[in-house]
Design an enzyme around this catalytic site. Structure first.
Site, short mmCIF file in Angstrom:
data_model
loop_
_atom_site.label_atom_id
_atom_site.label_comp_id
_atom_site.label_asym_id
_atom_site.label_seq_id
_atom_site.Cartn_x
_atom_site.Cartn_y
_atom_site.Cartn_z
N ASP A 10 72.92 36.41 -1.02
CA ASP A 10 72.24 37.08 0.08
C ASP A 10 71.00 37.74 -0.56
OD1 ASP A 10 71.81 38.45 2.58
OD2 ASP A 10 72.68 40.24 1.65
N LEU A 11 70.02 38.10 0.24
CA LEU A 11 68.79 38.67 -0.33
C LEU A 11 68.76 40.21 -0.20
CD1 LEU A 11 65.88 38.19 -1.48
CD2 LEU A 11 65.11 38.09 0.89
N ASP A 12 68.71 40.67 1.07
CA ASP A 12 68.56 42.11 1.32
C ASP A 12 69.82 42.86 0.90
OD1 ASP A 12 65.96 41.95 2.56
OD2 ASP A 12 66.95 41.00 4.27
N THR A 18 65.66 46.22 0.57
CA THR A 18 64.65 46.26 1.64
C THR A 18 65.10 47.16 2.79
OG1 THR A 18 65.70 44.25 2.38
CG2 THR A 18 63.58 44.00 1.29
N LYS A 46 72.53 46.35 8.64
CA LYS A 46 72.56 45.55 7.41
C LYS A 46 73.22 44.19 7.66
CE LYS A 46 72.06 49.19 4.05
NZ LYS A 46 72.64 50.00 2.98
N SER A 115 70.11 33.87 3.43
CA SER A 115 69.71 35.15 4.03
C SER A 115 69.42 35.02 5.51
CB SER A 115 68.45 35.64 3.30
OG SER A 115 67.85 36.70 4.01
N ALA A 116 69.70 36.10 6.26
CA ALA A 116 69.38 36.12 7.69
C ALA A 116 67.90 36.39 7.92
CB ALA A 116 70.19 37.22 8.36
N ASN A 119 61.80 36.67 6.68
CA ASN A 119 60.78 37.06 5.69
C ASN A 119 61.21 36.73 4.26
OD1 ASN A 119 58.76 38.42 7.43
ND2 ASN A 119 60.50 39.73 7.92
N LYS A 146 75.43 35.41 10.44
CA LYS A 146 76.67 35.81 9.79
C LYS A 146 77.41 36.75 10.76
CE LYS A 146 74.13 35.87 5.43
NZ LYS A 146 73.49 36.72 4.40
N GLU A 170 77.31 39.01 -1.73
CA GLU A 170 76.95 39.64 -0.44
C GLU A 170 77.18 41.14 -0.44
OE1 GLU A 170 76.04 39.88 2.59
OE2 GLU A 170 75.46 37.87 3.13
N ASP A 171 76.33 41.88 0.27
CA ASP A 171 76.54 43.33 0.38
C ASP A 171 77.05 43.73 1.77
OD1 ASP A 171 74.03 42.78 1.64
OD2 ASP A 171 73.61 44.92 1.60
C1 BG6 Z 1 69.04 40.69 6.78
C2 BG6 Z 1 68.98 42.21 6.72
O1 BG6 Z 1 69.05 40.16 5.49
O2 BG6 Z 1 67.91 40.18 7.48
C3 BG6 Z 1 68.89 42.77 8.13
O3 BG6 Z 1 70.13 42.70 6.08
C4 BG6 Z 1 67.69 42.15 8.85
O4 BG6 Z 1 68.78 44.17 8.08
C5 BG6 Z 1 67.80 40.63 8.83
O5 BG6 Z 1 67.63 42.63 10.19
C6 BG6 Z 1 66.61 39.95 9.50
O6 BG6 Z 1 65.46 40.19 8.76
P1 BG6 Z 1 64.00 39.82 9.21
O7 BG6 Z 1 63.17 39.99 7.95
O8 BG6 Z 1 64.00 38.38 9.66
O9 BG6 Z 1 63.61 40.75 10.30
MG MG Z 2 72.43 41.93 2.74
#
Ligand code: BG6
Ligand code: MG
Length: 228
Positions: A10-12, A18, A46, A115-116, A119, A146, A170-171
């Site tokens: 996972d990224l964030d 972030t 999150k 990642s969701a 960005n 997810k 994953e967090d």
């Molecule tokens: C997830 C974050 O990785 O991405 C969420 O944990 C976030 O907090 C989601 O809402 C979507 O991110 P983005 O950058 O597409 O708005």
């Molecule tokens: Mg995460």
């Protein structure tokens, strides 16, 4: 004997923190709409997709809007969020992540991002880690969030590795559930109280090595069953 061929990250909250930038941007929107948004509220976002995050935020504020307005709000929040992540530097990578990724590569383990976030490519670019990932699956290429396992199953498919030979880092609770639904091993990054249902929980990557990773999985072998 456990065979591991790929690791999906996972990224964030796993590779970078972030959450603080998401918080600033969602808080600004909440203030504009006339209600308070706290750090505790932010915890609920999150791992949650952008539009789902907005739904939670509006629920906190007790507000309802038509779809078009909600899309404009999410867009506005994202513009502010992007203005922060555009300025991210490699120093913002969480401790030990780059070393661990490099060590996995040196040991022949494939690496994917799951990642969701839409960005994700920009963030990987800003922290200069794109080259360490064999594949990137992000919010632009999935239709189910997810705990649906889609993001990790797509990652495994792109890596040409069967799910049972993958480990997910994953967090978020929803992320560990997604890994379990995908029939993958899961490693929680954070608090054992919250993520204790993962196969293993570690506080972070600082000092976490492939050797520790191997011992956590017993007699883990690192193999390659596919010809790529
Ligand atoms: C997830 C974050 O990785 O991405 C969420 O944990 C976030 O907090 C989601 O809402 C979507 O991110 P983005 O950058 O597409 O708005
Ligand atoms: Mg995460």
């Amino acid at each position: 004997m456990t065979t591991i061929e790929a690791c999906l990250f996972d990224l964030d909250g796993v590779v970078v923190d972030t959450a603080k930038y998401h918080f600033i941007a969602w808080k600004a929107l909440a203030e504009e709409l006339g209600f308070e948004f706290t750090l505790e509220d932010n915890e609920r976002l999150k791992g949650v997709s952008r539009m789902q995050s907005l739904e939670i935020l509006l629920e906190i504020g007790g507000l309802q809007f038509p779809e078009q307005e909600k899309l404009a709000m999410a867009e506005k929040k994202n513009t502010l969020y992007v203005s922060y992540i555009e300025k991210m530097t490699p120093e913002e990578t969480l401790p030990g992540v780059e070393q661990f990724l490099q060590e996995l590569r040196d040991n022949g383990i494939k690496i994917g991002l799951g990642s969701a976030s839409k960005n994700a490519p920009m963030i990987l670019d800003r922290i200069q880690l794109t080259h360490l990932f064999d594949v990137v699956v992000d919010g632009n290429s999935i239709s189910e969030a997810k705990p649906n396992p889609e993001v990790f199953l797509k990652g495994a498919e792109k890596l040409k590795v069967l799910p049972e030979y993958c480990v997910v880092f994953e967090d978020a609770i929803a992320g560990i559930e997604a890994a379990q639904h995908a029939n993958m091993f899961s490693i929680g990054i954070g608090d054992p109280e919250t993520l204790g249902f993962a196969d293993l929980v570690i506080p972070g990557f600082d000092g976490f090595t492939v050797s520790k990773f191997k011992s956590a999985f017993g007699e883990m072998t690192i193999e390659n069953h596919t010809d790529t």
